[in-house]
Design a protein around this motif. Structure first.
Motif, PDB file in Angstrom:
ATOM      1  N   SER A 259       0.834  -1.211   0.000  1.00  0.00           N
ATOM      2  CA  SER A 259       0.000   0.000   0.000  1.00  0.00           C
ATOM      3  C   SER A 259       0.861   1.251   0.000  1.00  0.00           C
ATOM      4  N   LEU A 260       1.941   1.239   0.782  1.00  0.00           N
ATOM      5  CA  LEU A 260       2.849   2.389   0.830  1.00  0.00           C
ATOM      6  C   LEU A 260       3.588   2.549  -0.489  1.00  0.00           C
ATOM      7  N   GLN A 261       4.052   1.437  -1.047  1.00  0.00           N
ATOM      8  CA  GLN A 261       4.777   1.493  -2.324  1.00  0.00           C
ATOM      9  C   GLN A 261       3.892   2.049  -3.440  1.00  0.00           C
ATOM     10  N   LEU A 262       2.653   1.603  -3.495  1.00  0.00           N
ATOM     11  CA  LEU A 262       1.723   2.081  -4.523  1.00  0.00           C
ATOM     12  C   LEU A 262       1.469   3.569  -4.368  1.00  0.00           C
ATOM     13  N   LEU A 263       1.378   4.016  -3.133  1.00  0.00           N
ATOM     14  CA  LEU A 263       1.158   5.451  -2.873  1.00  0.00           C
ATOM     15  C   LEU A 263       2.352   6.264  -3.347  1.00  0.00           C
ATOM     16  N   ILE A 264       3.566   5.750  -3.118  1.00  0.00           N
ATOM     17  CA  ILE A 264       4.789   6.451  -3.533  1.00  0.00           C
ATOM     18  C   ILE A 264       4.862   6.564  -5.052  1.00  0.00           C
ATOM     19  N   THR A 265       4.654   5.441  -5.738  1.00  0.00           N
ATOM     20  CA  THR A 265       4.837   5.436  -7.194  1.00  0.00           C
ATOM     21  C   THR A 265       3.730   6.193  -7.925  1.00  0.00           C
ATOM     22  N   GLU A 266       2.520   6.175  -7.388  1.00  0.00           N
ATOM     23  CA  GLU A 266       1.438   6.907  -8.035  1.00  0.00           C
ATOM     24  C   GLU A 266       1.575   8.416  -7.860  1.00  0.00           C
TER      25      GLU A 266
ATOM     26  N   SER B  92      -3.171   8.147 -14.141  1.00  0.00           N
ATOM     27  CA  SER B  92      -2.177   8.251 -13.068  1.00  0.00           C
ATOM     28  C   SER B  92      -2.094   6.957 -12.277  1.00  0.00           C
ATOM     29  N   GLY B  93      -3.263   6.332 -12.036  1.00  0.00           N
ATOM     30  CA  GLY B  93      -3.271   5.086 -11.287  1.00  0.00           C
ATOM     31  C   GLY B  93      -2.595   3.947 -12.033  1.00  0.00           C
ATOM     32  N   VAL B  94      -2.900   3.809 -13.320  1.00  0.00           N
ATOM     33  CA  VAL B  94      -2.307   2.734 -14.123  1.00  0.00           C
ATOM     34  C   VAL B  94      -0.786   2.892 -14.210  1.00  0.00           C
ATOM     35  N   CYS B  95      -0.337   4.117 -14.547  1.00  0.00           N
ATOM     36  CA  CYS B  95       1.107   4.343 -14.664  1.00  0.00           C
ATOM     37  C   CYS B  95       1.806   4.176 -13.315  1.00  0.00           C
ATOM     38  N   GLY B  96       1.138   4.601 -12.232  1.00  0.00           N
ATOM     39  CA  GLY B  96       1.725   4.444 -10.896  1.00  0.00           C
ATOM     40  C   GLY B  96       1.861   2.987 -10.510  1.00  0.00           C
TER      41      GLY B  96
ATOM     42  N   VAL C  74      13.232   4.396  -8.516  1.00  0.00           N
ATOM     43  CA  VAL C  74      12.594   4.123  -9.810  1.00  0.00           C
ATOM     44  C   VAL C  74      11.580   5.208 -10.152  1.00  0.00           C
ATOM     45  N   SER C  75      10.832   5.667  -9.154  1.00  0.00           N
ATOM     46  CA  SER C  75       9.843   6.721  -9.382  1.00  0.00           C
ATOM     47  C   SER C  75      10.512   8.006  -9.847  1.00  0.00           C
ATOM     48  N   ILE C  76      11.629   8.364  -9.205  1.00  0.00           N
ATOM     49  CA  ILE C  76      12.348   9.585  -9.577  1.00  0.00           C
ATOM     50  C   ILE C  76      12.919   9.465 -10.990  1.00  0.00           C
ATOM     51  N   VAL C  77      13.489   8.303 -11.301  1.00  0.00           N
ATOM     52  CA  VAL C  77      14.062   8.086 -12.644  1.00  0.00           C
ATOM     53  C   VAL C  77      12.977   8.199 -13.712  1.00  0.00           C
ATOM     54  N   ILE C  78      11.840   7.541 -13.492  1.00  0.00           N
ATOM     55  CA  ILE C  78      10.746   7.576 -14.469  1.00  0.00           C
ATOM     56  C   ILE C  78      10.172   8.985 -14.579  1.00  0.00           C
ATOM     57  N   TYR C  79      10.127   9.701 -13.458  1.00  0.00           N
ATOM     58  CA  TYR C  79       9.606  11.076 -13.500  1.00  0.00           C
ATOM     59  C   TYR C  79      10.465  11.954 -14.398  1.00  0.00           C
ATOM     60  N   TRP C  80      11.788  11.859 -14.248  1.00  0.00           N
ATOM     61  CA  TRP C  80      12.691  12.732 -15.020  1.00  0.00           C
ATOM     62  C   TRP C  80      12.857  12.274 -16.460  1.00  0.00           C
ATOM     63  N   THR C  81      12.689  10.991 -16.717  1.00  0.00           N
ATOM     64  CA  THR C  81      12.894  10.497 -18.090  1.00  0.00           C
ATOM     65  C   THR C  81      11.615  10.431 -18.914  1.00  0.00           C
ATOM     66  N   ILE C  82      10.470  10.263 -18.262  1.00  0.00           N
ATOM     67  CA  ILE C  82       9.215  10.101 -19.005  1.00  0.00           C
ATOM     68  C   ILE C  82       8.197  11.184 -18.675  1.00  0.00           C
TER      69      ILE C  82
ATOM     70  N   ILE D 131       3.180   1.797 -19.667  1.00  0.00           N
ATOM     71  CA  ILE D 131       3.408   3.232 -19.467  1.00  0.00           C
ATOM     72  C   ILE D 131       3.593   3.929 -20.806  1.00  0.00           C
ATOM     73  N   PHE D 132       4.356   3.306 -21.699  1.00  0.00           N
ATOM     74  CA  PHE D 132       4.579   3.886 -23.018  1.00  0.00           C
ATOM     75  C   PHE D 132       3.269   4.061 -23.776  1.00  0.00           C
ATOM     76  N   MET D 133       2.419   3.041 -23.712  1.00  0.00           N
ATOM     77  CA  MET D 133       1.143   3.128 -24.417  1.00  0.00           C
ATOM     78  C   MET D 133       0.261   4.214 -23.816  1.00  0.00           C
ATOM     79  N   ALA D 134       0.225   4.286 -22.497  1.00  0.00           N
ATOM     80  CA  ALA D 134      -0.616   5.294 -21.844  1.00  0.00           C
ATOM     81  C   ALA D 134      -0.131   6.701 -22.160  1.00  0.00           C
ATOM     82  N   TYR D 135       1.192   6.860 -22.248  1.00  0.00           N
ATOM     83  CA  TYR D 135       1.764   8.184 -22.532  1.00  0.00           C
ATOM     84  C   TYR D 135       1.888   8.438 -24.023  1.00  0.00           C
ATOM     85  N   SER D 136       2.807   7.721 -24.647  1.00  0.00           N
ATOM     86  CA  SER D 136       3.194   8.034 -26.021  1.00  0.00           C
ATOM     87  C   SER D 136       2.093   7.728 -27.023  1.00  0.00           C
ATOM     88  N   MET D 137       1.509   6.526 -26.965  1.00  0.00           N
ATOM     89  CA  MET D 137       0.469   6.170 -27.924  1.00  0.00           C
ATOM     90  C   MET D 137      -0.748   7.058 -27.761  1.00  0.00           C
TER      91      MET D 137
END
Length: 436
Positions: free
Chosen positions: A13-20, A95-99, A138-146, A210-216
């Motif tokens: 539950s905590l991990q999901l909250l962080i990544t979302e 946001s939920g799916v990508c998180g 991982v969340s920080i990396v994905i935030y800055w790269t995607i 994530i790519f499909m939700a964003y880029s596509m």
């Protein structure tokens, strides 16, 4: 649900909250956001514990019970976001799916490392280094790269719900697969190799989601905008034909005035003659608005907008050589200058001081290219996004295509456009280098 422990559920539950959370930075917050987010967190973890105790009462090690728990937590996270953010449901689902995909990428990566290295820590360090820190990294990396790369480019913030739902389906299948592989019921003799390859597959699929939700989603939006602009240009082509007919009628009317003028000497009453002359003169002023630039489409649009400017007491100043635009399709010329003029008129018409109602347009050769320059008074503060001014209308999903169609036409002829606002003026510069 003996296969899961309460601490594991709380960690998830905590991990999901962080990544979302990284996908909510750009969302519009509701009033009293601080108190809402506190209430949301309490509600979120309260529902997590309640769901765990309800499922824990089921005397079974069936892995599908864990899947039910994970699914419930995903729904609870969406409820929490809905409580805190004033956004459409599609945006919250995005946001939920990508998180969740980000959470599963982190989980899969950590599992591979632990499986291959056999690394062990004390309870405190395991919680910090294995259960929390990787998810933050991982969340920080994905935030800055995607996230930062794509978020600023979505002018309308309108997600493609089809791509989001498809990403959700991919994510659900991956989670089910991971749970089954992790379960003792489904582990084979080569459990280590099986788990590693499963997690590598999960990472690839989650990145795909994530790519499909964003880029596509973004690509589909661009295609829809392109179709809309093509339709707009087509409609303006039809309007161009009507404008040509209007100008032809004006020319005929002005020609007919010659015969009316010939009747003036036959009018004996001086006052009546004076009134008749004044009527003829006022009628002929319309001919002052007829442009002859050397480009028929440009003549039509400038004449049409000039008549509109006269009606609203707007001064239109032009220094144009229409022959320089003969390399362009007539419909594109009409659409390009029609949108430029419409935007300028819409801006200056707001000004109460008629001395500031001025629009200037020039077309000339500069630096071996065809240079188009337009400027007009603009007291409004302009916000630019991706080099274009954002629409000031409330419904941004259905407005703002005017400036986009301008850029679309310019890029079609490999031109460059630059729009800016300075000293209460809005300026547009377009440069073409047509092939000789």
């Amino acid at each position: 649900m003996t296969g899961m422990h309460m601490i594991s559920c709380i960690r998830f539950s905590l991990q999901l909250l962080i990544t979302e959370s990284i996908y909510t930075f750009g969302l519009k917050r509701k009033k009293y956001f601080f108190w809402r987010i506190l209430l949301g967190i309490v509600l979120y973890f309260g529902l997590a514990l309640t769901t765990f105790y309800l499922l824990a009462g089921i005397p079974s090690e069936n892995p599908f019970i864990s899947i039910i728990y994970y699914s419930c937590m995903f729904v609870y996270s969406l409820i929490t976001m809905n409580l805190c953010f004033d956004e459409k449901r599609e945006e919250l689902l995005f946001s939920g799916v990508c998180g969740y995909a980000t959470q599963h990428i982190s989980y899969a990566a950590v599992t591979i490392i632990v499986e291959l290295t056999g690394i062990e820590f004390s309870i405190f360090w395991e919680f910090l280094l294995i259960r929390v820190l990787p998810y933050l990294i991982v969340s920080i990396v994905i935030y800055w790269t995607i996230v930062r790369r794509y978020e600023g480019k979505a002018e309308h913030k309108s997600r493609d719900i089809r791509m989001i739902l498809l990403s959700l389906v991919i994510l659900f299948i991956v989670v089910v697969n991971s749970v089954l592989v992790d379960s003792r019921m489904f582990r084979g003799e080569s459990a280590l190799l099986q788990n590693v390859f499963c997690k590598l597959y999960a990472i690839a699929c989650c990145f795909l989601a994530i790519f499909m939700a964003y880029s596509m989603s973004r690509q589909n939006q661009i295609l829809r905008e392109k179709e809309t602009m093509e339709q707009m240009i087509k409609n303006m082509g039809e309007k161009q034909k009507l404008s040509k007919e209007t100008i032809d009628i004006i020319n005929i009317k002005c020609h007919d005035l010659k015969y009316r003028i010939s009747k003036i000497p036959k009018i004996e009453d001086g006052e009546e003659q004076k009134k008749y002359i004044e009527d003829v003169r006022n009628t002929l002023t319309i001919y002052d608005n007829i442009f002859q630039t050397g480009n028929e489409a440009l003549d039509l649009v400038l004449t049409e907008k000039s008549l509109l400017c006269t009606e609203y007491n707007i001064k239109l100043s032009t220094m144009v050589d229409g022959k320089l635009l003969n390399f362009m399709n007539t419909t594109d010329v009409y659409a390009l200058f029609g949108n430029l003029m419409d935007n300028a008129i819409e801006s200056v018409i707001k000004e109460a001081d008629e001395e500031k109602r001025i629009i200037s347009v020039s077309i000339k050769i500069q630096n071996h290219g065809v240079h188009i320059h337009s400027e007009n008074y603009c007291k409004d503060e302009i916000v630019f996004s991706d080099g274009l001014p954002e629409t000031t209308k409330e419904d941004k999903n259905y407005h703002g295509f005017g400036v986009k169609s301008i850029r679309y036409i310019v890029e079609r002829y490999h031109g460059t456009i630059f729009m800016r606002s300075e000293k209460e003026r809005f300026l547009t510069d377009i440069i073409f280098y047509p092939e000789k």
